[in-house]
Design a protein around this motif. Structure first.
Motif, PDB file in Angstrom:
ATOM      1  N   CYS A 440       7.896  -2.951   4.006  1.00  0.00           N
ATOM      2  CA  CYS A 440       7.247  -4.251   4.128  1.00  0.00           C
ATOM      3  C   CYS A 440       7.763  -5.147   3.008  1.00  0.00           C
ATOM      4  O   CYS A 440       7.687  -4.792   1.829  1.00  0.00           O
ATOM      5  N   CYS A 443       4.463  -6.276   0.649  1.00  0.00           N
ATOM      6  CA  CYS A 443       3.709  -5.380  -0.236  1.00  0.00           C
ATOM      7  C   CYS A 443       4.479  -4.126  -0.644  1.00  0.00           C
ATOM      8  O   CYS A 443       3.998  -3.320  -1.436  1.00  0.00           O
ATOM      9  N   TRP A 445       5.214  -1.503   1.149  1.00  0.00           N
ATOM     10  CA  TRP A 445       4.881  -0.315   1.948  1.00  0.00           C
ATOM     11  C   TRP A 445       6.153   0.245   2.594  1.00  0.00           C
ATOM     12  O   TRP A 445       7.020  -0.517   3.033  1.00  0.00           O
ATOM     13  N   CYS A 480       2.897  -4.709   9.204  1.00  0.00           N
ATOM     14  CA  CYS A 480       2.632  -3.741   8.141  1.00  0.00           C
ATOM     15  C   CYS A 480       1.191  -3.243   8.240  1.00  0.00           C
ATOM     16  O   CYS A 480       0.259  -4.036   8.212  1.00  0.00           O
TER      17      CYS A 480
HETATM   18 ZN    ZN Z   1       2.789  -4.906   3.670  1.00  0.00          ZN
END
Ligand code: ZN
Ligand code: ADP
Ligand code: ZN
Length: 733
Positions: A440, A443, A445, A480
């Motif tokens: 992502c 963030c 991820w 996400c």
């Molecule tokens: Zn994210």
């Protein structure tokens, strides 16, 4: 209670269960005792299993009244002869693996069943028809011409399975040839192919020296390391040594790694030796494998060529063993009975008193060390047989360079230059799929596998996620799951993405991708390789599937995209594997009249081992790597065994391994390293840890393992884990 001498012998049998040692049964029948090496049916607990008689005993630890009788004898003659049984029992001891499972591994699957289909399988074949009036196929029917040439190459029938492996889809063109009256179907008597005598090329000077040396060593046990650069003509050297063995009426065992056992190699054998050839590889059916095995055992096969497990083929007239690409990792079985086929072959040659040749362009550090210690004779072929120069290997420093689908601008420029000259280019990346991770942008991820401590690999242009460790397969999420952002990005590149980037950059060039996904269909690899050989395909992108055995005259440029993984890995052999791969891949370039070049993308151009490889070649690298190994006490200077444990919970493996470590009396010659979590601590939902046993001398390792073999199963923590011993582990993963 002790049995008297006059009572019938007790049969000690090996049962295919994960328990060490043999089990005792009474014989049945009143004729001669069931011979050692025979298969028998026994009741084991509540199951009925196929076991193999490994000994005749006169006394048993089991009280006579409690001994059960075997239920049936399955074979008229023993399936395993004395030599093979001895080899397998040695291997079970050496690898500290339950003997019943080791024996079961050696038998073809079809022979492991409780009931055996005794009728030999039908083997279809084709032979050229003696039809004067038949019409040759049309000039543009390429496949028909190729098939006809292959069938006419020998006066013997050609196996359908061989044509299928070599040419891919053959059904329609074979039917067409049959309709024209050019070929006719025949039933082959067995699973063997019969070759035809062909002429050997005049040897180059280095080759001649090697052949003379091999022949001068004679027909007793002599281990030889044949180190020859790619294209130096090692195969020709093996062939000339083999000719001598065959002429003496003895059998040859030829081992090759899975990706080295190509239809081209088999074709070379078939058109050289007037001999019966048995082929054992993973594409053959169980029935075919069993038939080759039987033919070898009966002494009908002159040459048996096969992958790892072929080392256990019964060969009553064995006279020579060849292990091609001896450094290849596929010789080590990675689960169950973890034997190393090269090392077992070495033992077998010694036991049988026959010569053994290990060949490679990039020998394993162990083998180089053995040659240095004069345990192996060391023969070298430093030049290519065709006189072509070895290509220079250079690096592209990609620090702070943008990459397009994994490719840097300088790399793309080299590709373009070679394509513009009308030549072929190969791009090598040892990672299949679209990209190694999905992340992502907002963030950070990274899409994880739910069951493994590893990111999922993107496939299908980014539409799907796959786990390369447990097989999980799911659609890529639209957003996400952690922050809801739609800014998901593919990190890094795999073969799919590289091929895509090259397609958009060179839209008029025909590109073929070679990896396990694109080549899953039977015959596809062969037809794609044929298109490269004909020149129709100009650009190749692939994994290590491309590293070996192929010989393309117009291939002048090789690009390697990911060498860095090999420089920084938890696995102490990673650098060795990287150097072998780079050298093998580089050997694909400039094999014809055109000079070649090799480019490596790296972020670590100053790494000392990479540096040595580039400045001094594989030999220089190997010397530097051996020095590092000696300083660290790693193989071949130290000796390792790995005790692995795994369980659904995190605690039990650690607890079990601690108990195991406590049973070893460590001193200056033997040490326990760990326990530590495995580099991938969780795989397919199981937590994994290991304990490394390190010995300065091999003679110290085995008594410690014998001790473990006796006590591990009884440790309090043993019931809560699945454990295994790996002797001479290839990796610590
Ligand atoms: Zn994210
Ligand atoms: P290696 O196994 O060492 O990679 P090969 O035996 O496959 O090498 O030989 C590489 C190429 O050189 C092959 O095309 C082979 O036919 C050719 N070759 C080998 N020996 C000779 C020779 N003595 N004369 C001419 N060509 C040769
Ligand atoms: Zn997984």
């Amino acid at each position: 209670m002790i049995e008297g001498r006059e009572s019938p012998p007790i049969l000690r049998v090996a049962v295919p269960v994960p328990l060490y040692g043999g089990f005792d049964y009474l014989d049945i029948g009143d004729a001669a005792p069931t011979p050692v090496g025979s298969r028998v049916l026994v009741r084991f607990g509540r199951r009925r299993l196929v076991a193999i008689v490994i000994e005749h005993a006169h006394e048993s630890d089991v009280a006579a009244a409690r001994l059960r009788a075997i239920e049936a004898v399955l074979d008229d003659a023993p399936v395993l002869d004395e030599e093979l049984l001895g080899l397998l029992r040695w291997a079970a001891r050496y690898y500290h693996h339950p003997v019943g499972e080791a024996l079961a591994t050696a038998l073809p699957v079809a022979l492991r069943r409780t009931r055996m289909d005794q009728t030999p399988n039908r083997h279809r074949g084709w032979q050229a028809a003696a039809n004067e009036s038949a019409n040759e196929p049309a000039a543009n029917a390429t496949r028909q011409h190729e098939l006809l040439a292959a069938i006419r190459a020998t006066p013997h029938p050609t196996a359908h399975s061989h044509l299928l492996a070599r040419f891919g889809s053959v059904q329609a063109p074979l039917k067409a040839l049959e309709r024209r009256g050019l070929i006719e179907p025949v039933d082959l008597p067995g699973a063997l192919e019969h070759g035809v005598a062909g002429t050997a090329p005049a040897l180059g000077d280095d080759q001649q020296v090697a052949v003379d040396h091999l022949c001068a060593l004679g027909d007793a046990f002599h281990p030889v390391l044949l180190e020859g650069v790619t294209g130096s003509g090692k195969t020709e050297v093996y062939f000339q040594r083999m000719a001598r063995t065959l002429a003496a009426g003895r059998q040859v065992l030829f081992l090759a790694p899975e990706i080295g056992l190509t239809p081209q190699l088999i074709e070379r054998l078939r058109t050289r030796f007037d001999a019966a050839i048995g082929v054992l590889h993973s594409q053959r059916s169980e029935g075919e494998r069993a038939d080759v095995w039987r033919a070898a055992r009966a002494g009908d096969a002159d040459i048996v060529i096969g992958t790892r497990s072929a080392v256990f083929t019964p060969l009553p007239r064995l006279g020579l063993i060849v292990v091609d690409e001896e450094h290849d990792g596929s010789y080590k079985q990675q689960d169950g009975f973890r034997y190393h086929a090269r090392d077992v072959a070495m033992r077998r040659a010694q036991q049988r008193g026959v010569p053994i040749v290990l060949g490679s362009a990039t020998p394993a550090l162990e083998s180089l060390h053995n040659a240095e210690q004069k345990r192996f004779a060391h023969l070298q072929l430093p030049r290519r047989a065709t006189g072509a120069a070895m290509p220079p290997i250079r690096v592209i420093d990609i620090r702070s360079r943008p990459l397009l689908g994994g490719l840097s601008d300088p790399m793309l420029a080299h590709v373009e230059r070679h394509l513009a000259a009308g030549n072929q280019v190969m791009i090598f990346i040892n990672r299949r799929g679209y990209a190694p991770a999905l992340s992502c942008h907002d963030c950070g991820w990274i899409a994880p596998c739910a069951r493994c401590d590893a990111p999922l690999t993107l496939h299908s242009g980014g539409a799907r996620l796959q786990c390369h460790h447990c097989g999980a397969n799911e659609p890529a999420p639209p957003a996400c799951p952690s922050c809801g952002s739609k800014q998901l990005v593919a990190l890094g590149a795999g073969t799919e993405r590289v091929a895509g980037a090259l397609r958009s950059r060179f839209p008029d060039v025909r590109i073929a991708r070679f990896d396990r996904d694109s080549m899953a269909r039977k015959g596809r690899l062969e037809s794609q390789l044929a298109d490269v050989a004909s020149g129709a395909t100009q650009l190749l992108v692939g994994t290590q599937m491309l590293a070996k055995g192929h010989d393309f005259a117009r291939l002048t440029c090789v690009g390697v995209l990911d060498v860095d993984g090999g420089l920084f890995s938890a696995d102490f052999r990673a650098a060795e594997h990287m150097a072998q791969l780079v050298t093998q891949v580089a050997g694909r370039a400039g094999r014809g009249d055109l000079a070649g070049e090799v480019w490596l993308q790296t972020r670590n151009p100053e790494h000392p081992l990479l540096h040595r490889l580039l400045s001094d070649g594989y030999d220089g690298f190997a010397r530097a790597a051996l020095t590092e190994r000696r300083e660290a006490g790693l193989p071949p200077y130290g000796h390792l065994a790995l005790l692995r444990a795994e369980a659904h919970d995190m605690q039990p493996p650690q607890a079990f391994l601690e108990q195991a470590a406590a049973t070893i009396n460590v001193d200056e010659h033997i040490a326990c390293w760990g326990p530590v979590p495995a580099p991938m601590p969780r795989r397919a939902g199981r937590y994994r840890a290991h304990l490394l046993l390190h010995a300065t001398r091999r003679a110290r390792l085995h008594p410690a393992l014998d001790h473990w073999q006796r006590v591990l199963a009884d440790l309090p923590g043993a019931r809560r884990v699945r454990w295994s011993i790996d002797v001479d582990p290839q990796d610590l993963l």
